[in-house]
Design an enzyme around this catalytic site. Structure first.
Site, PDB file in Angstrom:
ATOM      1  N   HIS A 191     -64.260  -7.218 -24.572  1.00 18.93           N
ATOM      2  CA  HIS A 191     -65.018  -6.609 -24.207  1.00 18.93           C
ATOM      3  C   HIS A 191     -66.513  -7.285 -23.719  1.00 18.93           C
ATOM      4  O   HIS A 191     -67.383  -6.826 -22.914  1.00 18.93           O
ATOM      5  CB  HIS A 191     -65.367  -5.246 -25.202  1.00 18.93           C
ATOM      6  CG  HIS A 191     -64.246  -4.354 -25.049  1.00 18.93           C
ATOM      7  ND1 HIS A 191     -63.172  -4.452 -25.742  1.00 18.93           N
ATOM      8  CD2 HIS A 191     -64.017  -3.267 -24.167  1.00 18.93           C
ATOM      9  CE1 HIS A 191     -62.287  -3.509 -25.371  1.00 18.93           C
ATOM     10  NE2 HIS A 191     -62.657  -2.810 -24.199  1.00 18.93           N
ATOM     11  N   ARG A 298     -66.822   4.129 -20.240  1.00 15.99           N
ATOM     12  CA  ARG A 298     -66.614   3.512 -21.420  1.00 15.99           C
ATOM     13  C   ARG A 298     -67.605   4.167 -22.480  1.00 15.99           C
ATOM     14  O   ARG A 298     -68.586   3.355 -22.808  1.00 15.99           O
ATOM     15  CB  ARG A 298     -66.682   2.177 -21.704  1.00 15.99           C
ATOM     16  CG  ARG A 298     -65.463   1.487 -20.893  1.00 15.99           C
ATOM     17  CD  ARG A 298     -65.401  -0.001 -21.106  1.00 15.99           C
ATOM     18  NE  ARG A 298     -64.198  -0.742 -21.002  1.00 15.99           N
ATOM     19  CZ  ARG A 298     -64.003  -1.141 -19.678  1.00 15.99           C
ATOM     20  NH1 ARG A 298     -64.776  -1.168 -18.432  1.00 15.99           N
ATOM     21  NH2 ARG A 298     -62.564  -1.617 -19.659  1.00 15.99           N
ATOM     22  N   ARG A 334     -64.072   8.508 -20.683  1.00 18.86           N
ATOM     23  CA  ARG A 334     -63.062   8.079 -21.737  1.00 18.86           C
ATOM     24  C   ARG A 334     -63.685   8.086 -23.167  1.00 18.86           C
ATOM     25  O   ARG A 334     -64.800   7.642 -23.157  1.00 18.86           O
ATOM     26  CB  ARG A 334     -62.602   6.565 -21.363  1.00 18.86           C
ATOM     27  CG  ARG A 334     -61.519   6.149 -21.946  1.00 18.86           C
ATOM     28  CD  ARG A 334     -61.723   5.391 -23.231  1.00 18.86           C
ATOM     29  NE  ARG A 334     -62.420   4.149 -23.133  1.00 18.86           N
ATOM     30  CZ  ARG A 334     -62.018   2.708 -22.886  1.00 18.86           C
ATOM     31  NH1 ARG A 334     -60.845   2.560 -22.641  1.00 18.86           N
ATOM     32  NH2 ARG A 334     -63.069   2.192 -23.057  1.00 18.86           N
ATOM     33  N   GLU A 434     -51.991   2.061 -21.881  1.00 21.45           N
ATOM     34  CA  GLU A 434     -52.396   0.804 -22.134  1.00 21.45           C
ATOM     35  C   GLU A 434     -51.370   0.281 -23.429  1.00 21.45           C
ATOM     36  O   GLU A 434     -51.649  -0.767 -23.788  1.00 21.45           O
ATOM     37  CB  GLU A 434     -53.924   0.708 -22.470  1.00 21.45           C
ATOM     38  CG  GLU A 434     -54.291   1.880 -23.488  1.00 21.45           C
ATOM     39  CD  GLU A 434     -55.931   1.587 -23.420  1.00 21.45           C
ATOM     40  OE1 GLU A 434     -56.525   0.810 -22.815  1.00 21.45           O
ATOM     41  OE2 GLU A 434     -56.660   2.509 -23.921  1.00 21.45           O
ATOM     42  N   ASN A 457     -56.161  -4.191 -19.318  1.00 19.67           N
ATOM     43  CA  ASN A 457     -56.609  -5.009 -20.545  1.00 19.67           C
ATOM     44  C   ASN A 457     -55.903  -5.184 -21.805  1.00 19.67           C
ATOM     45  O   ASN A 457     -55.791  -6.113 -22.194  1.00 19.67           O
ATOM     46  CB  ASN A 457     -58.129  -4.801 -20.647  1.00 19.67           C
ATOM     47  CG  ASN A 457     -58.717  -4.636 -19.551  1.00 19.67           C
ATOM     48  OD1 ASN A 457     -58.565  -5.141 -18.417  1.00 19.67           O
ATOM     49  ND2 ASN A 457     -60.144  -3.998 -19.331  1.00 19.67           N
ATOM     50  N   ASP A 458     -55.685  -3.972 -22.108  1.00 16.92           N
ATOM     51  CA  ASP A 458     -54.965  -3.650 -23.303  1.00 16.92           C
ATOM     52  C   ASP A 458     -53.160  -3.856 -23.142  1.00 16.92           C
ATOM     53  O   ASP A 458     -52.564  -4.264 -23.860  1.00 16.92           O
ATOM     54  CB  ASP A 458     -55.115  -2.392 -24.022  1.00 16.92           C
ATOM     55  CG  ASP A 458     -56.333  -2.627 -24.875  1.00 16.92           C
ATOM     56  OD1 ASP A 458     -56.351  -3.340 -25.808  1.00 16.92           O
ATOM     57  OD2 ASP A 458     -56.948  -1.599 -24.753  1.00 16.92           O
ATOM     58  N   ARG A 468     -56.454 -10.447 -26.704  1.00  8.81           N
ATOM     59  CA  ARG A 468     -57.236 -10.422 -25.589  1.00  8.81           C
ATOM     60  C   ARG A 468     -58.620 -11.136 -25.591  1.00  8.81           C
ATOM     61  O   ARG A 468     -59.075 -11.667 -24.798  1.00  8.81           O
ATOM     62  CB  ARG A 468     -57.555  -8.968 -24.804  1.00  8.81           C
ATOM     63  CG  ARG A 468     -58.190  -8.165 -26.011  1.00  8.81           C
ATOM     64  CD  ARG A 468     -58.167  -6.794 -25.320  1.00  8.81           C
ATOM     65  NE  ARG A 468     -59.149  -6.457 -24.241  1.00  8.81           N
ATOM     66  CZ  ARG A 468     -59.643  -4.852 -24.021  1.00  8.81           C
ATOM     67  NH1 ARG A 468     -58.725  -4.043 -24.279  1.00  8.81           N
ATOM     68  NH2 ARG A 468     -60.639  -4.925 -23.102  1.00  8.81           N
ATOM     69  N   CYS A 505     -57.341   1.294 -14.351  1.00  8.49           N
ATOM     70  CA  CYS A 505     -58.774   0.965 -14.510  1.00  8.49           C
ATOM     71  C   CYS A 505     -59.046  -0.317 -15.179  1.00  8.49           C
ATOM     72  O   CYS A 505     -60.369  -0.865 -15.726  1.00  8.49           O
ATOM     73  CB  CYS A 505     -59.562   2.286 -15.313  1.00  8.49           C
ATOM     74  SG  CYS A 505     -58.630   2.623 -16.918  1.00  8.49           S
TER      75      CYS A 505
HETATM   76  C1  PEP Z   1     -58.020  -1.282 -20.759  1.00 11.90           C
HETATM   77  O1  PEP Z   1     -57.642  -1.638 -21.755  1.00 11.90           O
HETATM   78  O2  PEP Z   1     -57.557  -1.729 -19.677  1.00 11.90           O
HETATM   79  C2  PEP Z   1     -59.202  -0.565 -20.503  1.00 11.90           C
HETATM   80  C3  PEP Z   1     -59.728  -0.207 -19.324  1.00 11.90           C
HETATM   81  O3  PEP Z   1     -59.981  -0.191 -21.671  1.00 11.90           O
HETATM   82  P1  PEP Z   1     -60.940  -1.191 -22.444  1.00 11.90           P
HETATM   83  O4  PEP Z   1     -60.883  -2.589 -21.815  1.00 11.90           O
HETATM   84  O5  PEP Z   1     -62.092  -0.608 -22.693  1.00 11.90           O
HETATM   85  O6  PEP Z   1     -59.950  -1.502 -23.700  1.00 11.90           O
HETATM   86 MG    MG Z   2     -58.137  -0.381 -23.319  1.00 10.24          MG
END
Ligand code: PEP
Ligand code: MG
Length: 593
Positions: A191, A298, A334, A434, A457-458, A468, A505
Site C-alpha cells: 500500500h 479505500r 470499499r 481478490e 493486488n491481492d 506483495r 480495480c
Molecule cells: C487489490 O487488492 O487489488 C485492491 C484493489 O485492494 P488493496 O490494494 O487496497 O488491497
Molecule cells: Mg486488496
C-alpha cells in the site's frame, strides 16, 4: 556517482537533495563550506564534540549512580569512540581538505565506520554500529541545532530516503516538499506503493541496504519509471535526466488533450474509466482527468491518518465531500480493509500476527468488530442520499462472509429508517474478487451481489503465494503470470454469464500495457489510479476489439509472466504507433506506449 536498482512503484523522475529519515530525521542543508570559513567550521565541530561528550559523560555518571557502573560503562564506550584520534583526524580532514561542512563530515565518517562494523555481520558488532548511528544523531542534532527540520515541517523540497515507510507515513508526505522517495524494503504491490502512485510522488522501493552509502544533502535522482536511484549523479547524467523530466511534462500536456474525448475503442466500444482514491482530496484530480466516477475509495485511510477512531460524523463528512464533488457520478465505497500492512492506531486491528496478510484483515476484521463496521456502513448509507453511491466488501473468501456483511448493512439501514434519516434503499452492493477461493466459487457469490471488482493486488499475492510487500520475492509478484490471467478470465466470464458488472480495480488496470489484454478478455470497466486515466484512454482509443482478442489468444499460449509482459509491451507500442500514423486527431498524442 552510484546507481542503485530497486522496484519502480510510482512513475516520473525526481531530482533533488536527500533527506534521510530513520537515522537523522532531519536533513543536512549544506555539503560544502567556503574556503575562508574552514576555521570557523572546525570550531563548530569541536564545540559539538565537546557538547556531546559532556552530555554522554553526564549520562554515564547518572546511570552509574542509579543502577551501577556496569551500565555506566555503555556510555563510557561511546565516549571512547568519540575521542578516538583516528576518527577525529578523519572528521577534521574532511573539513580541511575537502571543505565539507561539519554536518556532512560527521554523517560521512560515522556512517563509513558503521558500515565497516556492520559488514562484519556479527550480532554484537551490529549493536556497536547502532552506537555509531546514535553518535551521528547526537552530533547532528547539536550541529544543526535550531536548523533541524522534521519531516512534517519541511520547508524546502527533498527526496526522502528511509529503510521503510508505512502507508500512513507515505500518506502524510507533503506533495509540495517531497519530490520523491526511495526505501530499502517494500514490494510492488504494497500500500506504500499504491499511496505513492495516488499522490503522484515518484518512488522506488526494495532497493536493499543503501542508506549507509548516502548522506543527507547528497544530490539524488529517483527514477520511478525504471526503478533506479542515482546518488551524487555526474553532470552528464543530470542533464540527461532533466531532459527526461521536460519530455514527461510535454507528454502530460499532450495527454491532457484526451480528457474530453470519449473513452471508446476504434470500433466504438465504450469503456468506463473510474479512478481509485485513498483521500477525499483526490477527487479534484479525478475530475481534472475526466474520471467516470470513483471505482474504488479505500476508506481505511481515514483510520490511518488519525490518532483516534473516526466517528460516524467524521466518516460521513469525508464521504459526503467525495460524493458531492463527483456530482452524480458513481462512487464505490470499499469498506474497511484494515490489517496486514495497514495497521494504523485502530484498537480493533490485530497488531502482531505472524502472517498478517493471511490473518485478521479486511472484511474479517470488520465482521469481528461489528460496531465499528456498522458505524462506517451508516456513514456510507447517509452519504448515499446525496449522490450515486455503491458499497463494496473487500477480501471476501466465503459465502458466509458476504451474507453476514449484508446483514450488518441491513441492520444499519433499519437503524437509519427508524431515525428517519435519508439513504438510498436500493444502494448497489458489490464484493471484491481478490482471493482465488472467490473466483472458484463465483457462480455462488454472483447472485448475492450487484457487481464485482477484481483486486489484482491481492489476487496476485494469494494466487502465487507471494507477499506483495516483500522485495525478496518481488520477481514472483507478476500480474501477467499465466495463472493470474486464467483467474481473471474466469471472473470476467462468470460475471458476464450472470449479467453482473465486473470491473478491475487492482493496480494492473492502471498499467497501459495491460489495457488491450483486459479489453480482449471482455473487461469494460476499469478503475485506475487517477494518474493513469489518460494513458489507459490513449491505448483504448488506439485499438479494435479484434486486435485485443488476438492479443488474449496469443497471451494465453504463453507460459511465463515475463513472456506475456514483453509481448504486451511491444504490442501496445505497435498499436499506438500504427494508430498515430493513421489518425489525424491523435497524431500529436504520442508518448511512451
Ligand atoms: C487489490 O487488492 O487489488 C485492491 C484493489 O485492494 P488493496 O490494494 O487496497 O488491497
Ligand atoms: Mg486488496
Amino acid at each position: 556517482m552510484k546507481t542503485l536498482y530497486g522496484i519502480p512503484v510510482s512513475p516520473n523522475v525526481a531530482i533533488g537533495e536527500a533527506l534521510i529519515i530513520d537515522n537523522e530525521r532531519f536533513r543536512i542543508p549544506q555539503r560544502f563550506v567556503v574556503h575562508d570559513a574552514v576555521e570557523d567550521e572546525l570550531d563548530r565541530l569541536n564545540a559539538a564534540l565537546a557538547a556531546v561528550s559532556s552530555e554522554i559523560a553526564g549520562n554515564r555518571d547518572l546511570i552509574s549512580d542509579r543502577i551501577g557502573p556496569q551500565y555506566g560503562a555503555i556510555f563510557a564506550a561511546h565516549l571512547q569512540m568519540l575521542s578516538d584520534p583516528q576518527l577525529l583526524d578523519e572528521l577534521r580532514g574532511h573539513i580541511i581538505n575537502q571543505q565539507y561542512s561539519p554536518e556532512y563530515a560527521v554523517s560521512l565518517t560515522l556512517r563509513r565506520y558503521a558500515k565497516v562494523i556492520q559488514d562484519l555481520g556479527d550480532g554484537y558488532l551490529a549493536e556497536r554500529a547502532d552506537d555509531l548511528f546514535d553518535l551521528e544523531r547526537s552530533l547532528l542534532a547539536n550541529l544543526l541545532g535550531r536548523r533541524r527540520e522534521e519531516l512534517s515541517h519541511l520547508a524546502a523540497p527533498v527526496i526522502v530516503l528511509a529503510h521503510d515507510l508505512t502507508p500512513s507515513e507515505t500518506a502524510s508526505l507533503s506533495k509540495r516538499f517531497v519530490l520523491g522517495f526511495a526505501t530499502e524494503v517494500g514490494g510492488a504491490g504494497g500500500h506504500t506503493a499504491i499511496v505513492a502512485k495516488g499522490l503522484e510522488i515518484p518512488a522506488v522501493v526494495g532497493l536493499g541496504r543503501f542508506l549507509l552509502e548516502v548522506s543527507g544533502g547528497d544530490m539524488l535522482i529517483v527514477d520511478g519509471e525504471q526503478g533506479v536511484v542515482i546518488v551524487r549523479p555526474d553532470e552528464e547524467t543530470l542533464v540527461r535526466y532533466r531532459e527526461v523530466v521536460a519530455r514527461r511534462k510535454d507528454d502530460v500536456r499532450i495527454l491532457s488533450t484526451l480528457r474530453d474525448l470519449p473513452a471508446e475503442t476504434l470500433d466504438k466500444q465504450t469503456v468506463r474509466i473510474y479512478a481509485n482514491i485513498e483521500f477525499p482530496s483526490e477527487v479534484t484530480v479525478c475530475r481534472e482527468r475526466g474520471a467516470d466516477g470513483v471505482g474504488l475509495y479505500r476508506t481505511e485511510f481515514l483510520y490511518l491518518s488519525s490518532d483516534d477512531e473516526p466517528s460516524e460524523e467524521t466518516h460521513y463528512s469525508a464521504y459526503n465531500d467525495v460524493v458531492t464533488a463527483m456530482d452524480g457520478k458513481p462512487v464505490v465505497f470499499r469498506t474497511l480493509d484494515l490489517g496486514a500492512d495497514k495497521l494504523g492506531r485502530v484498537p480493533a486491528a490485530a497488531q502482531e500476527e505472524k502472517n498478517p496478510f493471511l490473518g485478521l484483515r479486511s472484511i474479517r476484521l470488520s465482521l469481528r468488530h461489528v460496531t465499528l463496521f456498522r458505524v462506517q456502513l451508516s456513514a456510507i448509507l447517509r452519504a448515499s442520499s446525496g449522490g450515486n453511491v455503491k458499497v463494496m466488501f473487500p477480501m471476501v473468501t466465503t459465502l458466509d462472509e458476504i451474507r453476514r456483511a449484508k446483514m450488518v448493512l441491513s441492520d444499519a439501514m433499519e437503524d437509519l429508517e427508524e431515525k428517519g434519516i435519508d439513504f438510498d434503499r436500493n444502494i448497489e452492493v458489490g464484493m471484491m474478487v481478490e482471493v482465488p477461493a472467490a473466483v472458484m466459487m463465483l457462480d455462488r457469490f454472483l447472485p448475492e451481489v450487484d457487481f464485482v471488482s477484481i483486486g489484482t493486488n491481492d489476487l496476485v499475492q494469494y494466487a502465487l503465494a507471494v507477499d506483495r510487500t516483500n522485495q525478496e520475492v518481488s520477481d514472483l509478484y507478476q500480474e501477467t503470470d499465466p495463472a493470474v490471467l486464467r483467474l481473471l478470465k474466469m471472473t470476467i466470464d462468470a460475471a458476464h454469464e450472470h449479467g453482473k458488472m465486473v470491473s478491475l480495480c487492482g493496480q494492473m488496470s492502471g498499467n497501459a500495457h495491460h489495457t488491450a489484454l483486459l479489453l480482449g478478455m471482455g473487461l469494460r470497466d476499469f478503475s485506475v489510479p487517477p494518474a493513469s486515466i489518460l494513458e489507459v484512454k490513449r491505448v483504448l482509443r488506439s485499438v479494435n476489439l479484434s486486435d485485443c482478442e488476438s492479443i488474449v489468444a496469443r497471451a494465453f499460449e504463453m507460459e511465463s509472466a515475463r513472456e506475456v509482459d514483453q509481448f504486451l509491451r511491444s504490442e501496445t507500442k505497435r498499436l499506438i504507433r500504427d494508430h498515430r500514423k493513421s489518425s489525424p486527431i491523435e497524431k500529436t498524442v504520442g508518448g511512451r506506449g
